[in-house]
Structures are given as structure tokens and as C-alpha cells.
Design a protein around this motif. Structure first.
Motif, PDB file in Angstrom:
ATOM      1  N   GLY A  73      33.753  44.760  84.742  1.00 30.44           N
ATOM      2  CA  GLY A  73      35.418  45.342  85.115  1.00 30.44           C
ATOM      3  C   GLY A  73      35.674  46.120  86.436  1.00 30.44           C
ATOM      4  O   GLY A  73      36.620  46.707  86.697  1.00 30.44           O
ATOM      5  N   LYS A  74      34.554  47.163  86.961  1.00 32.19           N
ATOM      6  CA  LYS A  74      34.207  47.839  87.861  1.00 32.19           C
ATOM      7  C   LYS A  74      33.516  47.483  89.348  1.00 32.19           C
ATOM      8  O   LYS A  74      32.757  46.760  88.833  1.00 32.19           O
ATOM      9  CB  LYS A  74      34.933  48.969  87.486  1.00 32.19           C
ATOM     10  N   GLU A  75      33.856  47.925  89.917  1.00 34.11           N
ATOM     11  CA  GLU A  75      33.175  47.866  91.512  1.00 34.11           C
ATOM     12  C   GLU A  75      31.507  48.454  91.356  1.00 34.11           C
ATOM     13  O   GLU A  75      31.831  49.256  91.013  1.00 34.11           O
ATOM     14  CB  GLU A  75      33.560  48.876  92.854  1.00 34.11           C
ATOM     15  N   VAL A  76      30.242  47.455  91.484  1.00 32.94           N
ATOM     16  CA  VAL A  76      29.191  47.539  92.281  1.00 32.94           C
ATOM     17  C   VAL A  76      29.051  48.097  93.597  1.00 32.94           C
ATOM     18  O   VAL A  76      29.278  47.054  94.212  1.00 32.94           O
ATOM     19  CB  VAL A  76      28.313  47.236  91.199  1.00 32.94           C
ATOM     20  N   THR A  77      28.482  48.912  94.228  1.00 31.79           N
ATOM     21  CA  THR A  77      28.217  49.860  95.543  1.00 31.79           C
ATOM     22  C   THR A  77      26.817  49.259  95.724  1.00 31.79           C
ATOM     23  O   THR A  77      26.030  50.131  94.742  1.00 31.79           O
ATOM     24  CB  THR A  77      29.259  50.064  96.064  1.00 31.79           C
ATOM     25  N   LEU A  78      25.714  48.996  96.660  1.00 33.37           N
ATOM     26  CA  LEU A  78      24.488  49.077  96.828  1.00 33.37           C
ATOM     27  C   LEU A  78      24.603  49.687  98.624  1.00 33.37           C
ATOM     28  O   LEU A  78      25.625  48.917  99.631  1.00 33.37           O
ATOM     29  CB  LEU A  78      23.729  48.220  96.788  1.00 33.37           C
ATOM     30  N   VAL A  79      24.572  50.999  98.716  1.00 30.21           N
ATOM     31  CA  VAL A  79      24.237  50.797 100.273  1.00 30.21           C
ATOM     32  C   VAL A  79      22.657  51.408 100.623  1.00 30.21           C
ATOM     33  O   VAL A  79      21.752  52.003  99.644  1.00 30.21           O
ATOM     34  CB  VAL A  79      24.887  52.313 100.835  1.00 30.21           C
ATOM     35  N   GLU A  80      21.948  51.476 101.523  1.00 25.58           N
ATOM     36  CA  GLU A  80      21.138  52.140 102.283  1.00 25.58           C
ATOM     37  C   GLU A  80      21.405  54.182 102.275  1.00 25.58           C
ATOM     38  O   GLU A  80      21.623  53.500 103.503  1.00 25.58           O
ATOM     39  CB  GLU A  80      20.518  51.506 103.526  1.00 25.58           C
ATOM     40  N   MET A  81      20.241  53.961 102.060  1.00 26.93           N
ATOM     41  CA  MET A  81      20.608  55.108 101.859  1.00 26.93           C
ATOM     42  C   MET A  81      20.682  56.232 103.451  1.00 26.93           C
ATOM     43  O   MET A  81      21.438  57.061 104.048  1.00 26.93           O
ATOM     44  CB  MET A  81      19.921  56.453 101.119  1.00 26.93           C
ATOM     45  N   ARG A  82      19.608  55.681 103.954  1.00 32.34           N
ATOM     46  CA  ARG A  82      19.311  56.557 105.166  1.00 32.34           C
ATOM     47  C   ARG A  82      20.552  55.857 106.531  1.00 32.34           C
ATOM     48  O   ARG A  82      21.746  56.680 107.285  1.00 32.34           O
ATOM     49  CB  ARG A  82      18.129  55.853 106.155  1.00 32.34           C
ATOM     50  N   SER A  83      20.836  55.018 106.736  1.00 29.02           N
ATOM     51  CA  SER A  83      22.117  54.301 107.639  1.00 29.02           C
ATOM     52  C   SER A  83      23.053  54.922 107.191  1.00 29.02           C
ATOM     53  O   SER A  83      23.943  55.632 107.878  1.00 29.02           O
ATOM     54  CB  SER A  83      22.471  52.811 106.928  1.00 29.02           C
ATOM     55  N   ALA A  84      23.732  55.387 105.961  1.00 29.07           N
ATOM     56  CA  ALA A  84      24.697  56.103 105.157  1.00 29.07           C
ATOM     57  C   ALA A  84      25.418  56.860 105.353  1.00 29.07           C
ATOM     58  O   ALA A  84      25.719  57.439 105.939  1.00 29.07           O
ATOM     59  CB  ALA A  84      24.963  55.206 103.401  1.00 29.07           C
ATOM     60  N   VAL A  85      23.506  58.306 105.234  1.00 33.28           N
ATOM     61  CA  VAL A  85      23.824  59.056 105.321  1.00 33.28           C
ATOM     62  C   VAL A  85      23.657  59.360 106.885  1.00 33.28           C
ATOM     63  O   VAL A  85      24.161  60.494 107.725  1.00 33.28           O
ATOM     64  CB  VAL A  85      22.324  59.818 104.706  1.00 33.28           C
ATOM     65  N   ASP A  86      23.378  58.583 108.101  1.00 35.74           N
ATOM     66  CA  ASP A  86      23.322  58.716 109.633  1.00 35.74           C
ATOM     67  C   ASP A  86      24.420  58.388 110.237  1.00 35.74           C
ATOM     68  O   ASP A  86      25.149  59.509 110.580  1.00 35.74           O
ATOM     69  CB  ASP A  86      22.226  58.014 110.536  1.00 35.74           C
ATOM     70  N   PHE A  87      25.175  57.999 109.318  1.00 29.96           N
ATOM     71  CA  PHE A  87      26.558  57.461 109.352  1.00 29.96           C
ATOM     72  C   PHE A  87      27.722  58.685 108.696  1.00 29.96           C
ATOM     73  O   PHE A  87      28.685  59.033 109.576  1.00 29.96           O
ATOM     74  CB  PHE A  87      26.948  56.278 108.766  1.00 29.96           C
ATOM     75  N   VAL A  88      27.510  58.809 108.061  1.00 31.08           N
ATOM     76  CA  VAL A  88      27.881  60.030 107.961  1.00 31.08           C
ATOM     77  C   VAL A  88      28.062  61.081 108.310  1.00 31.08           C
ATOM     78  O   VAL A  88      28.939  62.538 108.448  1.00 31.08           O
ATOM     79  CB  VAL A  88      27.855  60.180 106.077  1.00 31.08           C
TER      80      VAL A  88
END
Length: 257
Positions: free
Chosen positions: A233-248
Motif C-alpha cells: 500500500g505504499k510507494e517504493v522508489t529506486l534511484v541511482e545514487m550518483r545521478s541523484a546526488v549530482d542533480f541535487v
């Protein structure tokens, strides 16, 4: 963005979500109300990673502080003298024994699994299972919460993935690494913790961390960087750490200063 329906076989769902076999995976999880047992989730994660994969969880002890929300909650209503007595009696951080219950049952399950490795920071340790756990978690500088001398930097270099299991980006520890990498650098502050023996308080200077905009930053991640599913009943999210950290990091550098 790709969506998957909840599957009765968690490890199968994780594979469909894109968890890499033999990869490195950092997991934040909330299992409350899911009906899932922590040991079953741990085993499913390890199964999805395979024998060459490494599972990492935050094993933070935020109560080992004078200023954290966790510490303030423990001392609310106390007089100044009562607070001083409380602090004088606080036990020192012990990597092998101090629980990380505030991080949820999965983190505590991983930490207490035979063969688990834990980094040594008294406030922001991490625990891991798998062949690369020692390599990734060793040498956590006690004066660096979550920056270049912490496991986060090594997870970034290892191209780790980040899995948010029934939680949102507001708890995404990886974004703290971006705080250390913003331009210009963020201001510092003084942190306090108990180390060595009961009541032995030490202080150190490090970056002033602020997670108040993490949820909004996660919502702004490009859709091609995010894979989403559902579990209990709740969301699961997967991201590539490097891409996410660079964007943020780029976004933070543009507006936080």
C-alpha cells in the motif's frame, strides 16, 4: 518513470524494479503496518542482490547528541539539573552493541545479523552485509557525519543504488552528501556526542546539515532517474545514487545560498 504492482514475492519485485545483481544497495525502509517481517525483507533484499551484492542501511544514533530532535524528546520536561544528570549518565556509542532502533526494524535487523559490519561514527554510523561491506564502511571519520570521509562518498564511488521502501525522499541520506558538495560550501556548526565511556562528551565542527527540502528535491528529480513500485500500500522508489546526488547538488548550489 516505470511502475510495478505489488508482488507477493518481494525479491522478484525488487528484480523487476531494477535492483542490480552483485550491486551495492542502500535501503531506507518503514515496515510498520505492512505485515512484513524484517527478516523476510532482509532476506529478499539479499536474494535480489545475489551473493556478490552488498546491502547497506543507516544505523544512526541521533539520540547521542545535545541538540537533536531525538535527544530533545528524551529530555523534554526535565529541569536543567535533571538534564545534566541525564547527560552525565548517557552511555558511549558502541559499534557492536548500541541499537539503532530509531532507524526502523529493518536497519536494526541488518545491524544485528551475524556477519554485519558497522561504521564507527557515534551519530551517523551505517551497517552492511555482503562482500563489500567492510570496504565501504571502514574508516568513517568521527568528525565527518555524512561527507567525503564517510561511507556515503564510497557508496557514491561504488555507483550504489538507493531504495526507499515505503518511505519518501525526506529520509534520503544520500542527499546529505550533496550538501557537502554545494558551491559555495555550507556553513558549519558544532556537534556533541558521547564517546569512549559513559558521560564523556566531546565536540567537533562539521557541515550544518538540513534535510528540510529533501522531499521537494526528490520530487524534482527527472523521471528517467526514478523507478517506482508499490509494496503493502505504499510507494517504493529506486534511484541511482550518483545521478541523484549530482542533480541535487546542482540544485542546492543554485538556491540554498
Amino acid at each position: 518513470m516505470t511502475a510495478f504492482d505489488e508482488s507477493p514475492e518481494l525479491s522478484l519485485m525488487l528484480g523487476k524494479l531494477g535492483v542490480r545483481t552483485d550491486g551495492v544497495l542502500m535501503v531506507h525502509a518503514s515496515l510498520g503496518g505492512s505485515g512484513l517481517r524484517d527478516t523476510d525483507v532482509r532476506d529478499a533484499l539479499l536474494d535480489a542482490l545475489g551473493p556478490g551484492g552488498t546491502l547497506v542501511v543507516p544505523a544512526f544514533t541521533q539520540e547521542n547528541s545535545r541538540t537533536s530532535r531525538a535527544h530533545r524528546a528524551r529530555t523534554v520536561g526535565m529541569t536543567e539539573q535533571e538534564q545534566e544528570r541525564f547527560r552525565a549518565s548517557m552511555p558511549a556509542f558502541d559499534p557492536g552493541g548500541t541499537p539503532c532502533t530509531a532507524m526502523g526494524v529493518l536497519a536494526e535487523c541488518v545491524r544485528t545479523t551475524p556477519g554485519a559490519v558497522r561504521s564507527s561514527h557515534p551519530q551517523t554510523s551505517m551497517a552492511g552485509l555482503g562482500p563489500r561491506a567492510a570496504e565501504l564502511l571502514d574508516g568513517h571519520d568521527p568528525r565527518c557525519l555524512l561527507g567525503e570521509r564517510s561511507p556515503l562518498a564510497r557508496l557514491y564511488d561504488a555507483r550504489a543504488q538507493v531504495l526507499l521502501l515505503r518511505v519518501g525522499f525526506e529520509v534520503c541520506t544520500a542527499f546529505h552528501l550533496a550538501e557537502y558538495r554545494t558551491t559555495p560550501p555550507r556553513p558549519g556548526r558544532t556537534y556533541h556526542c558521547v564517546v569512549g565511556e559513559r558521560g564523556n562528551w566531546v565536540s567537533y565542527e562539521d557541515t550544518a546539515l538540513d534535510d528540510s527540502d529533501f522531499a521537494a528535491l526528490g520530487d524534482r528529480l527527472p523521471e528517467e532517474l526514478v523507478v517506482r513500485g508499490q509494496l503493502a500500500g505504499k510507494e517504493v522508489t529506486l534511484v541511482e545514487m550518483r545521478s541523484a546526488v549530482d542533480f541535487v547538488c546542482e540544485r542546492m548550489s543554485g538556491y540554498r545560498h
